[in-house]
Design an enzyme around this catalytic site. Structure first.
Site, short mmCIF file in Angstrom:
data_model
loop_
_atom_site.label_atom_id
_atom_site.label_comp_id
_atom_site.label_asym_id
_atom_site.label_seq_id
_atom_site.Cartn_x
_atom_site.Cartn_y
_atom_site.Cartn_z
N SER A 199 -9.77 2.37 3.13
CA SER A 199 -8.91 3.29 2.08
C SER A 199 -7.95 2.11 1.37
O SER A 199 -7.44 2.53 0.18
CB SER A 199 -8.05 3.99 2.95
N SER A 206 -10.16 0.06 7.16
CA SER A 206 -9.46 -0.09 5.75
C SER A 206 -8.81 -1.31 5.18
O SER A 206 -8.42 -1.28 4.09
CB SER A 206 -8.56 0.97 5.80
N LYS A 230 0.83 -1.29 -0.07
CA LYS A 230 0.17 -0.20 0.15
C LYS A 230 0.79 1.34 0.13
O LYS A 230 1.99 1.08 0.77
CB LYS A 230 -0.91 -0.38 1.23
N1 GLN Z 1 -13.33 5.10 6.23
C1 GLN Z 1 -12.77 5.22 7.43
C2 GLN Z 1 -12.15 6.66 7.60
O1 GLN Z 1 -12.27 7.23 6.38
C3 GLN Z 1 -11.65 4.22 7.78
C4 GLN Z 1 -10.27 4.44 7.23
C5 GLN Z 1 -9.31 3.64 7.46
O2 GLN Z 1 -9.37 2.51 8.28
N2 GLN Z 1 -7.98 3.94 7.14
O3 GLN Z 1 -11.36 7.23 8.55
#
Ligand code: GLN
Length: 483
Positions: free
Chosen positions: A150, A174, A75
């Site tokens: 994400s 995410s 990532k």
């Molecule tokens: N969707 C959540 C956010 O926008 C979690 C994102 C994540 O786990 N990095 O913060």
């Protein structure tokens, strides 16, 4: 060859069926062929071929590890020395990290081959991969839908077999949410299990890196390499790393599963609920005892998270000021202009929204009302889990309220987007480990089963997921056009 698991590929590499160079080339050409998914931000072709050659030499010498010669991807939140690390943001579009994240070093020492850096929501803020400066990623199961976020690039790449396995990070869901929407296996470890050193911070008390793979067995292999104490990360925990592979085949007879009734209320799509119920029935057949439990604080997770995560993000992202690294605006008039325009032009809309919310919540006068209150709720949520996990061994439920939604469908409505993580966020607030495991399809789109365990019980979760994958084949399905 691209459809094989890590263990199968490791065998093939040792028997001489194919070399790492051949395997790597095959993946590199698949990445080119399926470029329209937009799952990679950077493809490190030359580096990958060099690493493959080194891996072949190591395999020939006989001192290889399971990941030696296996094509993986990172990532783009993990710093990679000499390779662009963008975190999905324009502000880091020109950033070449001067050092490797500990996780990246660990893959290198294991002899894994890095194919490239994967697309993601900007600074890991999002649930659909649509906030990336590099554009949306498409879900290989239906390219009109999002892969989740994400870690959307990771999930799409692993599902489409553009990497054997890859890393993700999970602050509020995410790893698990994109794994669920793309039909792959994802594990968010206990907070502190995997080093955060060199992993660009979003909300430091919640962020945790983990494996995203085809199967639980592959996740065990990956976690074995990723986990462990790191002196360079002050929140890394010094507890021994078990042998994750050896526990996979243990029987789960007598396993106590708790189903929180709050996970199965209004808002859960009926097809998803049916797939989860079928998965729970498989566990019954494997000898598990299932009971309904109640966790009354779960409904407070989203509001608490959207105070704590933005607060931490507003502090973490203050370092991006156009001075030391990253994007700098043209011809700044003075220092204030340099700061404001570099940040104004460098950050996307969602990141700015979070910085504003966080700065507000932390400001004098509001701190007690928002931040302190959210921290108190966080404690209540942890205690709720502690109590539940003293009554049952694991908690199960859905990962997401629905299957993959359409590209563009929720991006204009932040609240609706935030609700995508309604079943995952509480786990991060408590710091617990949890998995997403492919558990069927609803109208052709994958559904994920969530398995939540006690602190540092990753071995147990992997065992429970693996046993399910021995009696089901959901994790082996490949999206059409990517076979
Ligand atoms: N969707 C959540 C956010 O926008 C979690 C994102 C994540 O786990 N990095 O913060």
């Amino acid at each position: 060859m691209h459809n094989k698991t890590i263990a199968e590929l490791a065998k093939g590499l040792r028997s001489g069926e194919f070399s790492s160079a051949e395997l790597t080339s095959a993946f590199l050409s698949r990445i080119k062929q399926h470029g329209s998914l937009n799952s990679y931000i950077t493809v490190t072709e030359d580096l990958a071929l060099q690493q493959a050659e080194a891996a072949d030499a190591r395999l020939a010498k006989g001192d290889a590890e399971l990941l030696t010669g296996i094509p993986v991807a990172q990532k783009d939140i993990f710093c990679t020395e000499g390779v662009k690390t963008s975190c999905g943001s324009k502000i880091l579009d020109n950033f070449i990290a001067p050092y490797n994240a500990t996780v990246v070093d660990k893959f290198n020492s294991a002899g894994a081959v890095m194919l490239g850096k994967l697309n993601m929501d900007e600074f890991a803020m999002g649930s659909s991969n649509e906030t990336s400066y590099y554009g949306a990623v498409k879900n290989p199961w239906d390219t009109n839908t999002v892969p989740g976020g994400s870690s959307g690039g990771t999930a799409a790449a692993v599902a489409a077999r553009l990497a054997v396995c890859a890393t993700g990070t999970d602050t509020g869901g995410s790893i698990r949410q994109p794994a669920a929407l793309c039909g792959i296996t994802g594990l968010k470890p206990t907070y502190g299990r995997v080093s955060r050193y060199g992993m660009i911070a979003y909300a430091s008390s919640l962020d945790q890196g983990g494996p995203m793979t085809r199967s639980a067995e592959d996740a065990a292999i990956m976690l074995q390499t990723m986990a462990g104490f790191d002196q360079k990360d002050s929140t890394s925990v010094d507890v021994p790393v078990p042998d994750y592979m050896s526990g996979l085949t243990n029987s789960i007879e007598g396993l106590k599963i708790g189903l929180p009734k709050e996970f199965f209320g209004d808002g859960l799509n009926g097809d998803v609920a049916a797939a989860i119920e079928a998965a729970i029935n498989e566990y019954r057949k494997l000898g598990a005892q299932v009971t309904e439990i109640s966790m009354p604080t779960l409904k407070l997770a989203i509001p608490a998270y959207y105070v704590i995560a933005p607060a931490e993000c507003s502090a973490n992202l203050s370092r991006f000021d156009g001075v030391r690294f990253g994007y700098r605006c043209e011809n700044p008039a003075d220092l204030t202009d340099l700061y404001t325009r570099s940040r104004g032009e460098g950050f996307g809309k969602e990141v700015k929204r979070r910085i504003l919310m966080g700065t507000y919540a932390l400001s004098a006068g509001y701190y007690d009302a928002y931040y302190i209150k959210a921290q108190k709720i966080r404690r209540l949520i942890s205690e709720d889990f502690k109590r539940a996990l003293s009554e049952v061994d694991v908690i199960m439920g859905p990962v997401t309220p629905s299957t993959a939604f359409g590209i563009g469908e929720k991006i204009g409505n932040p609240i609706e987007m935030y609700l995508s993580d309604i079943y995952t966020i509480a786990i991060n607030l408590a710091g617990l480990p949890a998995m997403s495991v492919p558990a069927g399809f609803a109208k052709g789109l994958p559904v994920g089963l969530q398995i939540i365990g006690n602190y540092f019980a990753e071995d147990r979760l992997l065992n429970i997921a693996h046993q399910y994958q021995q009696v089901t084949d959901w994790h082996t399905h490949t999206p059409k056009g990517f076979e």
